[in-house]
Design an enzyme around this catalytic site. Sequence first.
Site, mmCIF file in Angstrom:
data_model
loop_
_atom_site.group_PDB
_atom_site.id
_atom_site.type_symbol
_atom_site.label_atom_id
_atom_site.label_comp_id
_atom_site.label_asym_id
_atom_site.label_seq_id
_atom_site.Cartn_x
_atom_site.Cartn_y
_atom_site.Cartn_z
ATOM 1 N N CYS A 74 0.835 -1.204 0.000
ATOM 2 C CA CYS A 74 0.000 0.000 0.000
ATOM 3 C C CYS A 74 0.872 1.257 0.000
ATOM 4 C CB CYS A 74 -0.970 0.026 1.169
ATOM 5 S SG CYS A 74 -2.178 1.353 0.958
ATOM 6 N N CYS A 107 -5.299 2.790 -5.127
ATOM 7 C CA CYS A 107 -4.894 3.317 -3.836
ATOM 8 C C CYS A 107 -5.970 4.280 -3.349
ATOM 9 C CB CYS A 107 -3.549 4.028 -3.969
ATOM 10 S SG CYS A 107 -2.802 4.392 -2.391
#
Length: 398
Positions: free
Chosen positions: A162, A342
């Site tokens: 991430c 994201c």
Amino acid sequence: MSNHYQVVIAGGGNAGISVAAQLKRSNAALQIVVIDPSDKHYYQPAWTLVGSGVFDIKDTERTESSVIPKGVQWIQQRITEMQPEQNALVLHNGDRISYEYLIVAVGIQLNWHEIKGLPETLGKNNVCSNYSFSHAPYTFECIKNFRGGNAIFTNPHTPVKCGGAPQKIMYMAADYFRRHHLLNKANIQLWSGGTRLFGVPKYEQTLLKVCERNNISLNFHVKLTAIDGEHRKATFTGIGEANKDKEYIVDYDMIHVTPPQSAPDFIRQSALANAAGWVDVHKHTLQHVKYNNVFSLGDVAGLPTSKTGAAVRKQAPVLVKNLLAVMAGRQPEAQYQGYTSCPLLTGYGKLVLAEFDYNNKPVETFPFNQAKERWSMYMLKRYVLPWLYWHKILQGKA
């Protein structure tokens, strides 16, 4: 216990469980084993929300046994060695497992120890990190107890899971400070091993404006090398030609650390790895470039895209189709184009949903400009995606 299996899946996280479930749904007769040492399974994308005080850490955890698909065997052991030349791997207890086909989905290794002093001070002295189940709640304690001064957020020089998470918590902290009339007392700083804030210009423009409204100072080409928790000092070292070997000692009142990350050691040291240590797979088919019976996906795969759960969701069906093709004696034809996403939290009730491919070209789901901060996308992150994960993705239905 049999030591030979038709399909071995190394890793029982998002990638391994999703693929196991999809394979079983495609062909219930397949003999599949998942190898993973963990008792618990975590929904890690919510840890930023835990660190922001809006999500209960307990809701991110379930037992590993509860997510193993029906009809799939589970060996609760740690892998210590890969032997692809012999179609085998070795477990921590000494057992040797052989396979016809191998899927490598062992995730990413967090190298806390590479930052001097970090393991000893993490979780105290206002040193926090959302990259740990044990420590994510402490992040919110640090934010709540902040009364002004230097609030430091770090992003390492390595790939991370991430890629947006190191800055998401920074924006959430800034919004919390604003809401509690502390923003004018806060000196918020990002110290990053990257070269820029975000790799996709469309979204980066919005994030730069978020930094501007929060008076966030940006420092690139550096890595965190040491933390002195007792004296609240962080040491950064310059990287890259222009900044090489420069040292910066920064006082902090709170610091959120994203640790350097890598492929697990047993992968890096194996014949499966590329020069950077990740599993060396074809970026479109997810088949290993040397071993035709080996596939990989998720964080450990050597793919030039951000390591996210959203990427796994697009990789899994491609891998399943291609593995089934190879098992049937055909060439793999399904193609993964590098999609990743994201969900960038930019404040409480605000989110930019970045979606893009290998070329850093936006590949957006919704019929509106996703570079704009939106409450609706925040609700997607807060409520829809966790439900989707537990009830659809892990069951091979999404």
